[in-house]
Design a protein around this motif. Structure first.
Motif: not given
Ligand SMILES: [Zn+2]
Ligand SMILES: [Zn+2]
Length: 755
Positions: A357, A360, A365, A491
């Motif tokens: 990701c 983040h 996350c 997100v």
């Molecule tokens: Zn994330």
């Protein structure tokens, strides 16, 4: 990994050391001026036998002290006892200043700044320590090299000798930020980067050179030379030895022998390098022969054969070149560490944080959890891990890409978890890839790689305030707004982010962003250099508007406004000589993008839609469902998984893409239909553009005109058809099947004057 308690202990220890050093040095110099009201009796001393970077350091000190105070301190290499001196480098420095120091203990980039009895010492380990000490001293006075053109030098009448002793070294020994600014060797030296791909001359401190840069298997054992006679040197995949999209057979002893010879040749040919790369090729294609498979199975990872292979070469190298190191990747299929094997002492691991990701930070996350576990695994068996991390959008360099939280947090994460180097990959520098806030990112990474315990957001504020001046408030607001957009856990976007991924680029946000940059540009008017910088920062917002326009998102940019925005986009691209927009050549082609915008068709995005019908046997496209024989908005049919389905009206204003995944659930294993009437006042043949994910069938007035079973990502105009429309009402029916991932279509009219 360290526990939080250990981290606290570490910070406490730091505080104690700082307090102690402050205590020990109080009274040594007091508030003694170095330059007083623009005048000074001090001279800068640098030994005649000092190394080039130390002589450069002395000249830089002279140059910037003059810019700060207006007074030029002479540089000398002899002195008498009456002269007050700033010693640059340990060589021939005054004895009292060297008291208690063991010079040999200073690492390559470590430095000390101290003053005793009115004299001062700035010195450090070879080859960059002294230079970095001078930079550190100037930094403390407020000097900043933000970009190649924005350099802030304070104006002061009086400068005092430092009260406290400073001894520092960077958090990472290898520090590379792959952005354009960092390819300016003076900028890189001033920001204390130690890169591998930028050849910083020795006079500016030199680089941290590894050779070759990466993905070296086929350079170690060339398939051009060996494959014909020795296919067994290369990967066995599905029972066959492969030349392309493959790797080496790492358990073949001849491969070890040839690779070792290549490494020895490299070492001789490249005395400037201290590390040599033994890296898998990009992609997959590892060897599945019985020997390789057995070792990988036993080690629970393909890193098993890799480490076994690299260690054998490393053992031979260590006997002849004890100072040379080899490096290898923990990347994609080798990311998991081996169960029992350990990298040799002269082997460093370059671990890649690949495709997690980007919204983040690590720990922010769940996406990063597997990476953290694997890094912990490597950390247990190696103290020489460098990180290769990705801080750009590979798919679209120019997209607004709010990964700021990763930038400001993850450098510290790596430092706290035992990593000794960091490559922050930005947009493609050799091909002059554009990218959002490249200059900002280069500077932030340089600061944080030196000292990751600084507050990253404060650094971002400092950069924006100083580089964008009167335009700064608008740009700060833009950064903050985009950052807020990606904060929610839901997100998610990666380094291959498409403009609709993550959902953070809504029409409202893009509109607000545009407004902020218009205000930022107004604030910069009258200062052409500033305006040029602000326009460059504006470019990603312009790009996103043009992109959405090209795919039918007229709510982002109207047809009337488009030519003006495109002209501005083209001008900024040209002024900044940006020649690439993505890692991939095709998608990175700027002129092709401009053509797509100019020729954007009329997308039809209001349809009657119905679905999903069953596609679990993958025969859904061929199976005849009721919408193919009737159109009745009141009727209810039996759809996929026995759900009741009926026609509904649908309109997408944000895009020409009809995204079935957002409309139908479950979106797996389904087929769906879209239907629409086109009214014409005469018979006419019309050019239609169609793009689909995945397969498509289309009927005009009940006649099948397109039947294409395929697996693909939808792009506008993948199929172009010329079809006979008649006077009066024409019915178009489209059917799209789905095999996982995206599901939907673009439909456009390519004739200029219809509608
Ligand atoms: Zn994330
Ligand atoms: Zn093999």
């Amino acid at each position: 990994m360290k526990t939080p308690f250990e981290k606290i202990q570490k910070s406490l220890l730091l505080i104690i050391i700082l307090l102690l050093s402050a205590f020990l040095n109080t009274g040594c110099s007091g508030d003694q001026p170095l330059i007083m009201n623009g005048k000074s009796k001090y001279k800068i001393f640098v030994s005649e036998s000092a190394i080039p970077s130390e002589k450069y350091a002395a000249r830089e000190l002279q140059k910037y002290l003059k810019e700060i105070t207006g007074f030029e301190l002479p540089i000398v290499n002899t002195y008498d006892s009456k002269t007050k001196l700033i010693y640059v480098g340990f060589e021939d420095a005054g004895k009292e200043l060297l008291a208690g120091l063991k010079m040999a203990e200073f690492e390559n980039e470590e430095f000390i700044i101290r003053s005793i009895d009115g004299n001062m010492l700035i010195a450090g380990g070879e080859t960059r320590g002294t230079l970095y000490g001078v930079i550190g001293f100037l930094n403390n006075l407020g000097c900043r090299w933000y970009t190649r053109e924005v350099i802030n030098i304070p104006r002061l009448n009086t400068i005092y000798l430092p009260l406290e002793e400073i001894r520092q070294k960077p958090a990472f020994e290898y520090r590379e930020a792959w952005y354009k600014e960092a390819y300016d060797t003076e900028w890189a030296a001033h920001n204390r980067l130690a890169p591998s791909t930028v050849p910083i001359p020795d006079s500016l401190g030199g680089s941290f050179i590894s050779y070759p840069f990466v993905h070296t298997f086929y350079r170690l054992v060339s398939p051009d030379i060996y494959f014909a006679d020795h296919p067994e040197y290369f990967s066995m995949i599905d029972g066959k030895r492969k030349r392309h999209e493959a790797q080496l057979c790492l358990t073949n002893s001849e491969v070890v022998k040839i690779a070792t010879q290549t490494v020895f040749r490299w070492i001789e040919e490249h005395p400037e390098a201290s590390i040599f790369s033994i890296d898998q090729n990009d992609g997959y294609g590892y060897c599945e022969c019985a020997n390789c498979k057995a070792l990988d199975d036993a080690e629970g990872s393909h890193s098993g054969t890799l480490i076994n292979f690299v260690n054998q070469i490393a053992d031979t190298v260590a006997k002849v070149y004890p100072k040379i190191k080899l490096q290898t990747l923990a990347y994609v299929y080798t990311e998991i560490p081996p169960k029992t094997l350990r990298p040799a002492d002269n082997v460093t691991i370059r671990m890649c944080h690949y495709n997690y990701c980007s919204a983040h930070p690590i720990g922010g996350c769940s996406s990063h959890i597997p990476f953290v576990e694997r890094l912990e695994g490597w950390d247990k068996i190696s103290k020489q891990i460098t990180i290769w991390d990705y801080f750009t959008d590979y798919a679209r360099y120019l997209l607004p890409y709010p990964n700021f939280e990763r930038m400001v947090n993850d450098v510290r994460f790596y430092a706290e978890n035992g990593c000794v180097g960091l490559f922050a990959q930005g947009s493609n520098v050799p091909d002059n890839g554009g990218g959002e806030f490249n200059e900002l990112r280069a500077w932030i990474f340089a600061q944080l790689m030196w000292n990751p315990w600084q507050d990253g957001w404060t650094l971002i504020d400092e950069f924006v305030t100083n580089v964008y001046g009167p335009s700064a408030p608008y740009i700060s607001e833009y950064i903050e707004m985009m950052h807020e957009q990606v904060k929610p856990d839901s997100v998610y976007f990666t380094i291959y982010a498409e403009p609709t991924d993550g959902g953070y680029l809504t029409p409202e946000i893009v509109q607000r962003a545009e407004q902020l940059f218009i205000e930022a540009e107004e604030a910069a008017s009258g200062d052409p250099a500033l305006l040029k910088r602000v326009e460059l920062a504006h470019l990603p917002v312009l790009y996103s508007r043009l992109y959405f326009y090209s795919t039918g998102g007229r709510v982002f940019l109207s047809k009337e406004e488009m030519p003006k925005v495109l002209l501005k986009f083209e001008r900024i691209i040209a002024e900044h000589k940006i020649s690439r927009m993505a890692e991939g050549k095709e998608i990175g082609d700027i002129s092709a993008f401009i053509e797509r915008v100019k020729n954007a068709p009329n997308f039809i995005s209001d349809w009657w839609i119905i679905g999903p019908f069953n596609n679990s046997n993958e025969k859904g496209l061929e199976t005849i469902y009721p919408p193919e024989s009737e159109f009745d908005v009141d009727k209810i049919y039996s759809g996929n998984e026995s759900q009741k389905v009926k026609w509904k009206s649908y309109k997408n204003q944000e895009s020409g893409y009809i995204d079935f995944t957002k409309i139908f659930h479950p979106s797996e294993n389904g087929v769906a239909y879209a239907s629409r009437i086109f009214k014409l006042d005469k018979n006419k043949s019309m050019k239609i553009g169609l793009g689909s994910n995945d397969g498509v069938r289309m009927w005009l007035n009940g006649r099948l005109v397109l039947d294409h079973k395929t697996l693909r990502k939808a792009e506008p105009n993948q199929e172009i058809l010329t079809l006979p429309f008649k006077r009066g009402e024409n019915s178009v029916l489209i059917k799209i099947d789905q095999f996982g991932g995206g599901w939907g279509f673009y439909f456009s009219l390519l004739d200029e004057n219809y509608l």
